[in-house]
Every structure is written in structure tokens, then in C-alpha cells.
Design a protein around this motif. Structure first.
Motif, mmCIF file in Angstrom:
data_model
loop_
_atom_site.group_PDB
_atom_site.id
_atom_site.type_symbol
_atom_site.label_atom_id
_atom_site.label_comp_id
_atom_site.label_asym_id
_atom_site.label_seq_id
_atom_site.Cartn_x
_atom_site.Cartn_y
_atom_site.Cartn_z
ATOM 1 N N LEU A 28 90.799 51.873 18.825
ATOM 2 C CA LEU A 28 90.225 53.100 18.075
ATOM 3 C C LEU A 28 89.787 52.702 16.727
ATOM 4 O O LEU A 28 90.448 51.961 16.117
ATOM 5 C CB LEU A 28 91.438 53.843 18.274
ATOM 6 N N THR B 4 96.337 49.218 16.287
ATOM 7 C CA THR B 4 96.434 51.012 15.931
ATOM 8 C C THR B 4 96.697 51.394 14.700
ATOM 9 O O THR B 4 96.017 51.941 13.993
ATOM 10 C CB THR B 4 97.330 51.376 16.937
ATOM 11 N N HIS C 160 91.133 60.385 22.184
ATOM 12 C CA HIS C 160 91.970 60.458 20.930
ATOM 13 C C HIS C 160 91.210 59.959 19.529
ATOM 14 O O HIS C 160 90.286 59.176 19.953
ATOM 15 C CB HIS C 160 93.112 59.785 21.117
ATOM 16 N N PRO C 161 91.468 60.498 18.715
ATOM 17 C CA PRO C 161 92.464 61.368 18.360
ATOM 18 C C PRO C 161 92.217 62.833 18.605
ATOM 19 O O PRO C 161 90.965 63.201 18.779
ATOM 20 C CB PRO C 161 92.789 61.198 16.713
ATOM 21 N N VAL D 76 101.187 59.190 14.598
ATOM 22 C CA VAL D 76 101.183 58.059 15.450
ATOM 23 C C VAL D 76 102.452 58.151 16.418
ATOM 24 O O VAL D 76 103.513 57.838 16.112
ATOM 25 C CB VAL D 76 101.178 56.532 14.747
ATOM 26 N N VAL E 222 88.236 55.562 21.928
ATOM 27 C CA VAL E 222 89.068 56.691 22.000
ATOM 28 C C VAL E 222 89.516 57.063 23.398
ATOM 29 O O VAL E 222 90.203 57.919 23.508
ATOM 30 C CB VAL E 222 88.018 57.764 21.561
ATOM 31 N N THR F 48 94.661 52.992 11.273
ATOM 32 C CA THR F 48 95.175 54.331 10.782
ATOM 33 C C THR F 48 95.027 54.091 9.462
ATOM 34 O O THR F 48 94.936 55.100 8.574
ATOM 35 C CB THR F 48 96.688 54.560 11.625
ATOM 36 N N LEU G 13 88.639 58.392 13.165
ATOM 37 C CA LEU G 13 89.858 59.310 12.547
ATOM 38 C C LEU G 13 89.233 60.217 11.647
ATOM 39 O O LEU G 13 89.524 61.330 11.621
ATOM 40 C CB LEU G 13 90.763 58.239 12.016
ATOM 41 N N VAL H 174 98.121 61.889 9.751
ATOM 42 C CA VAL H 174 98.182 61.089 11.171
ATOM 43 C C VAL H 174 99.295 60.925 11.701
ATOM 44 O O VAL H 174 100.320 60.160 10.986
ATOM 45 C CB VAL H 174 97.403 59.689 11.181
ATOM 46 N N VAL I 28 97.647 60.716 17.478
ATOM 47 C CA VAL I 28 97.288 59.299 17.934
ATOM 48 C C VAL I 28 98.324 58.500 18.635
ATOM 49 O O VAL I 28 99.271 58.009 17.825
ATOM 50 C CB VAL I 28 96.879 58.326 16.673
#
Length: 219
Positions: free
Chosen positions: A115, A39, A143-144, A10, A183, A43, A120, A8, A108
Motif C-alpha cells: 500500500l 505497512t 483499502h483503505p 491499523v 490497495v 502509514t 492514504l 488511520v 487499514v
């Protein structure tokens, strides 16, 4: 964390010029924590490898949440003392290059506190079969956005603010339908922040106060 799974990336290097409030948009509080913290929590909960691409100005904020090895601070100048390239495309290219052994990447933006972790993971799974996959809610792309390892060269060649939109036009892309309105939601303006605060689970409000959020711009 499994190095063979997508990483990921970011994106936390933007200047946030559309946000007219006090401080940077990623520093704003939602339910007692910063936009960035929310966020990053989602993640990290995915179990996927991650890298936060940030700027010198925002690096102190990022360091509150991640180890030095999990962040990439973009330089302000190149080797000749000239201003370094900026923009979403440059941030994506730098993040992908720094995690070049990953089996793909999920992009992301750091200003997406709604999110969900499950989103993810759903997009990551889709990359097992498609070169590009993106989260979709209510028929709208969000997103993502994920890219397989075969697109490494194209991703590391990105520049400026265009991001990776042109790659979605050139390669097959799979929509991943998710039950996650987050998203579509980023925090670009003070009004966006107010809407996010009104619907975030950490901020109890009546259901009647929840209203539709403005979709975010795609990568």
C-alpha cells in the motif's frame, strides 16, 4: 500531526489462521523487514494520526515500531473473566472509539505491505466531501476504506468478523481511483507472501517475474 484530519486505524489483532507458514503473517520478512513494518512505514509517512489495534500476542511485535501511545492492545478477557469479543468489527470499533476526536478514520489492515502513502492521503482528502470513501484500482475496491466523523456511532457498534461492509451498503460511498495495485493485496497465505516478495520494490526481480496479485477482502 493534525488532529482535525482523519486518523488511520491499523488492524493488527487478527490471528492469521489462514497463514500456514512458521510464525504469524505480520512477522514475515519482505525485503529484510516484516510485513507489519512495511505497512506502518507507509502509514507514518502520510503524516496522519494513527493507532495500531493489536492483540496481547502481537503487542511485542508492534512495540518494535510504534510508541505505546500509538497502540491499543485488546484484552483477552472482559471484566467478568469471560473471553473478550474478537473479530475485525470489534477491532474497528475499539480503534475508532479510542480516537473519537478525529475527523474520520481510514481503516487499514496491517498485512498490506504494498500500500502506498499517496493512496492514504487521496482517500483522506475524499472524506472532506463524502461520508465514505475507498481506494479503487482497475475498477476493484480495496483499502483503505475511509469513514467520516458522522459515522462514529455506527463504527463503534460494529461486532464480529463482518467488519464495516454493511455501512458501505447503507451510506453513499465514493471510489477514489489510484494507481496503486497494493490497495488490493494482503498477506493471508504463504502463497500471498511469495507473490508480495516477488513484486516488492525492496526485492529486485526481473519485470517478467511480476504477476497479478490476488485481491484482498474488503473491510
Amino acid at each position: 500531526m493534525d488532529q482535525r484530519r482523519p486518523a488511520v486505524v491499523v488492524l493488527a489483532a487478527g490471528r492469521g489462521q489462514r497463514f500456514r507458514g512458521e510464525g504469524h503473517k505480520l512477522e514475515q520478512l519482505v525485503g529484510g523487514e516484516t510485513v507489519l513494518a512495511h505497512t506502518l512505514r507507509q502509514t507514518m509517512a502520510s503524516g496522519l494520526r494513527y493507532l495500531v489495534v493489536t492483540s496481547t500476542a502481537l503487542a511485542p511485535l508492534v512495540r518494535r515500531h510504534v510508541a505505546e501511545r500509538d497502540m491499543l492492545v485488546l484484552p483477552t478477557q472482559d471484566r467478568l473473566g469471560r473471553p473478550a469479543p474478537v473479530g475485525m468489527g470489534h477491532s474497528i470499533a475499539a480503534g475508532v472509539a479510542a480516537t473519537g476526536d478525529a475527523q474520520g478514520w481510514l481503516i487499514v489492515p496491517a498485512d498490506m505491505p504494498l500500500l502506498q502513502t499517496s493512496t492514504l492521503l487521496a482517500v483522506a482528502r475524499a472524506l472532506e466531501h463524502d461520508p465514505i470513501a475507498y481506494a479503487q484500482y482497475d475498477g476493484q475496491r480495496g483499502h483503505p476504506v475511509g469513514f467520516s466523523a458522522e459515522l462514529f456511532s455506527e463504527l463503534t457498534a460494529l461486532q464480529g468478523d463482518e467488519g464495516a461492509r454493511k455501512l458501505l451498503a447503507r451510506f453513499p460511498a465514493q471510489a477514489v481511483d489510484v494507481n496503486d495495485p497494493g490497495v488490493l493485496v494482503d498477506v493471508d497465505t504463504v502463497e500471498d507472501l511469495a507473490r508480495v516478495v516477488s513484486v516488492h520494490p525492496a526485492v529486485p526481480v526481473p519485470a517478467s517475474a511480476r504477476h497479478r496479485l490476488r485481491p484482498s477482502e474488503s473491510v
